[in-house]
Scaffold this motif. Sequence first.
Motif, short mmCIF file in Angstrom:
data_model
loop_
_atom_site.label_atom_id
_atom_site.label_comp_id
_atom_site.label_asym_id
_atom_site.label_seq_id
_atom_site.Cartn_x
_atom_site.Cartn_y
_atom_site.Cartn_z
N VAL A 196 13.71 37.47 -7.81
CA VAL A 196 12.29 37.21 -8.02
C VAL A 196 12.01 35.71 -8.01
CG1 VAL A 196 12.39 37.14 -10.55
CG2 VAL A 196 10.29 37.85 -9.42
N LEU A 197 12.98 34.89 -8.38
CA LEU A 197 12.76 33.44 -8.40
C LEU A 197 12.62 32.91 -6.98
CD1 LEU A 197 15.18 32.29 -11.25
CD2 LEU A 197 12.79 33.00 -11.39
N GLY A 198 13.38 33.47 -6.06
CA GLY A 198 13.23 33.08 -4.66
C GLY A 198 11.91 33.52 -4.10
N GLU A 199 11.48 34.72 -4.49
CA GLU A 199 10.21 35.25 -4.00
C GLU A 199 9.02 34.44 -4.53
OE1 GLU A 199 10.30 39.23 -5.43
OE2 GLU A 199 12.12 39.77 -4.29
N MET A 200 9.17 33.85 -5.70
CA MET A 200 8.07 33.12 -6.34
C MET A 200 8.38 31.63 -6.44
SD MET A 200 6.78 35.75 -9.27
CE MET A 200 6.12 37.36 -8.83
N TRP A 201 9.17 31.12 -5.54
CA TRP A 201 9.65 29.74 -5.59
C TRP A 201 8.50 28.73 -5.71
CZ3 TRP A 201 14.39 28.20 -6.55
CH2 TRP A 201 14.76 26.87 -6.30
N ASN A 202 7.39 29.00 -5.06
CA ASN A 202 6.27 28.06 -5.06
C ASN A 202 5.15 28.45 -6.03
OD1 ASN A 202 7.32 26.30 -3.00
ND2 ASN A 202 6.89 27.94 -1.54
N ARG A 203 5.42 29.43 -6.88
CA ARG A 203 4.44 29.87 -7.88
C ARG A 203 4.61 29.06 -9.17
NH1 ARG A 203 2.61 35.27 -8.56
NH2 ARG A 203 3.16 35.53 -6.35
N ARG A 204 3.50 28.74 -9.81
CA ARG A 204 3.58 28.03 -11.10
C ARG A 204 4.31 28.88 -12.13
NH1 ARG A 204 -0.46 28.02 -13.78
NH2 ARG A 204 -0.20 26.21 -15.13
N GLY A 205 5.15 28.22 -12.92
CA GLY A 205 5.89 28.94 -13.95
C GLY A 205 4.98 29.66 -14.92
N GLY A 206 3.83 29.05 -15.23
CA GLY A 206 2.91 29.66 -16.17
C GLY A 206 2.22 30.90 -15.64
N ASP A 207 2.30 31.13 -14.33
CA ASP A 207 1.67 32.31 -13.73
C ASP A 207 2.61 33.51 -13.70
OD1 ASP A 207 -0.65 30.87 -13.30
OD2 ASP A 207 -0.09 30.29 -11.25
N LEU A 208 3.87 33.32 -14.08
CA LEU A 208 4.84 34.40 -14.07
C LEU A 208 4.66 35.29 -15.30
CD1 LEU A 208 6.05 32.51 -11.92
CD2 LEU A 208 8.31 32.98 -12.88
N SER A 209 5.11 36.54 -15.19
CA SER A 209 5.12 37.44 -16.35
C SER A 209 6.17 36.96 -17.35
CB SER A 209 5.43 38.86 -15.92
OG SER A 209 6.79 38.97 -15.51
N GLY A 210 6.14 37.52 -18.55
CA GLY A 210 7.11 37.13 -19.56
C GLY A 210 8.55 37.35 -19.11
N GLY A 211 8.79 38.49 -18.49
CA GLY A 211 10.14 38.79 -18.02
C GLY A 211 10.58 37.86 -16.90
N GLN A 212 9.64 37.52 -16.02
CA GLN A 212 9.96 36.58 -14.93
C GLN A 212 10.21 35.19 -15.48
OE1 GLN A 212 6.41 37.26 -12.67
NE2 GLN A 212 7.28 38.97 -11.49
N GLN A 213 9.46 34.79 -16.49
CA GLN A 213 9.68 33.49 -17.12
C GLN A 213 11.06 33.44 -17.79
OE1 GLN A 213 6.53 32.27 -19.75
NE2 GLN A 213 4.97 32.35 -18.16
#
Length: 233
Positions: free
Chosen positions: A125-142
């Motif tokens: 998921v980190l590769g899929e969201m590489w350019n996404r702001r950390g604050g926009d991730l779900s709790g589990g993704q964070q």
Amino acid sequence: MTMLLSVDNLSQAYGSAEVLDGIGFGIEEGTCCTLLGRNGAGKSTLLQTIVGLMPPTGGDIRFDGQDITHAPPYQRSRLGIGYVPQGREIFSDLTVGQNIEIVMTAHQVADRRATRDEVTALFPVLGEMWNRRGGDLSGGQQQQLAIGRALAMRPRLLVLDEPTEGIQPSIVQAIEDVIRSLKGRMTILLVEQYYDFAASLADSYVVIDRGEIAEQGRGADMDAERIGRFLTV
């Protein structure tokens, strides 16, 4: 096996209130030690003392034979102690990639592309969201980002403070699988309240109750009924 981390007669206090009293244990290199205890037992305080965020009031901490009792946090980090705090504490305004890149820069990681590939292979998921702001991730993704960020510094000791707290079951399983895959490649100190999660990963265990070690031993000797009394309120 070589003892990578040794804690001897460690004490910690908030003013006159003693939080840790004479804590002593060691972790062999390449193994996973789980640290268990109910809320308020002193688990997080112990981790913060080990990584240098709190100065001990007594005792010694040695890492790979070196006395780090009074070493600052950055020095412990450079020696190879990676820390994932309770609450994650990612850089929410930075992207996933920037969270990881900043750690690799700070630790002068040589092969950054290979490190990125390793982290995203463990947590796709980190590769899929590489350019996404950390604050926009779900709790589990964070939480996955927090662990991935610590792994990006290529630690010898990975310190995890309740990585399953508030996380949905599917991601808990993913985190368990990653920790299991890391065993043998690095040393892991894992704080957990959930017995089953801890027992499934433990090569050794330590139970803390009211700032003291209630019991410790080999992971294979853990007993749910005996240890469970130290986990309930």
